[in-house]
Design a protein around this motif. Structure first.
Motif, mmCIF file in Angstrom:
data_model
loop_
_atom_site.group_PDB
_atom_site.id
_atom_site.type_symbol
_atom_site.label_atom_id
_atom_site.label_comp_id
_atom_site.label_asym_id
_atom_site.label_seq_id
_atom_site.Cartn_x
_atom_site.Cartn_y
_atom_site.Cartn_z
ATOM 1 N N TYR A 165 -37.849 -26.251 6.815
ATOM 2 C CA TYR A 165 -37.961 -27.247 7.879
ATOM 3 C C TYR A 165 -38.812 -28.428 7.414
ATOM 4 C CZ TYR A 165 -39.095 -29.525 12.259
ATOM 5 O OH TYR A 165 -39.252 -30.475 13.238
ATOM 6 N N ASP A 166 -39.947 -28.132 6.808
ATOM 7 C CA ASP A 166 -40.864 -29.181 6.359
ATOM 8 C C ASP A 166 -40.209 -30.086 5.311
ATOM 9 O OD1 ASP A 166 -43.535 -30.265 6.645
ATOM 10 O OD2 ASP A 166 -43.886 -29.556 4.596
ATOM 11 N N GLU A 167 -39.508 -29.498 4.356
ATOM 12 C CA GLU A 167 -38.812 -30.280 3.330
ATOM 13 C C GLU A 167 -37.718 -31.153 3.953
ATOM 14 O OE1 GLU A 167 -37.323 -27.546 0.392
ATOM 15 O OE2 GLU A 167 -39.320 -26.768 -0.006
ATOM 16 N N ARG A 204 -32.069 -29.863 11.060
ATOM 17 C CA ARG A 204 -33.472 -29.767 11.480
ATOM 18 C C ARG A 204 -33.572 -29.179 12.885
ATOM 19 N NH1 ARG A 204 -36.865 -35.204 11.630
ATOM 20 N NH2 ARG A 204 -35.383 -35.618 13.290
ATOM 21 N N VAL A 205 -32.696 -29.594 13.776
ATOM 22 C CA VAL A 205 -32.693 -29.051 15.136
ATOM 23 C C VAL A 205 -32.353 -27.563 15.114
ATOM 24 C CG1 VAL A 205 -31.475 -29.099 17.360
ATOM 25 C CG2 VAL A 205 -32.176 -31.239 16.270
ATOM 26 N N ARG A 206 -31.379 -27.184 14.308
ATOM 27 C CA ARG A 206 -30.997 -25.778 14.205
ATOM 28 C C ARG A 206 -32.169 -24.943 13.697
ATOM 29 N NH1 ARG A 206 -30.231 -21.988 11.051
ATOM 30 N NH2 ARG A 206 -30.470 -23.179 9.146
ATOM 31 N N LEU A 207 -32.832 -25.430 12.652
ATOM 32 C CA LEU A 207 -33.991 -24.732 12.094
ATOM 33 C C LEU A 207 -35.140 -24.650 13.099
ATOM 34 C CD1 LEU A 207 -34.399 -25.944 8.412
ATOM 35 C CD2 LEU A 207 -34.300 -23.591 9.197
ATOM 36 N N LYS A 208 -35.369 -25.727 13.817
ATOM 37 C CA LYS A 208 -36.441 -25.745 14.811
ATOM 38 C C LYS A 208 -36.171 -24.697 15.890
ATOM 39 C CE LYS A 208 -39.056 -29.134 17.470
ATOM 40 N NZ LYS A 208 -39.094 -30.560 17.834
#
Length: 78
Positions: free
Chosen positions: A35-37, A64-68
């Motif tokens: 997520y950070d990368e 990013r939304v999926r990971l969040k």
């Protein structure tokens, strides 16, 4: 205004849990780092430091939304 999407700011109620899980849980650590990368890549594109197509940017934002969501669910369940 272009800014990074820090997980601690997004989930302040889980701040301590995020810190401890980054150390204690390998799967969570990988999710967090990914997520950070990804967030850093998006920030670089949005701030014009790195060129990319709109399609690429939109794909990265969706990821990013999926990971969040995955991280949030992981924090709630563990």
């Amino acid at each position: 205004m272009i800014k990074k999407h820090n997980l601690i700011e997004a989930f302040p109620e889980f701040e301590e849990k995020i810190h401890s899980m980054k150390v204690d849980n390998t799967h969570f650590k990988k999710l967090y780092e990914h997520y950070d990368e990804l967030d850093h890549e998006i920030y670089r594109i949005e701030s014009d430091a790195e060129p990319a197509s709109d399609e690429t940017l939109n794909h990265k934002r969706s990821e990013r939304v999926r990971l969040k969501d995955e991280i949030y669910n992981f924090l709630k369940e563990n």
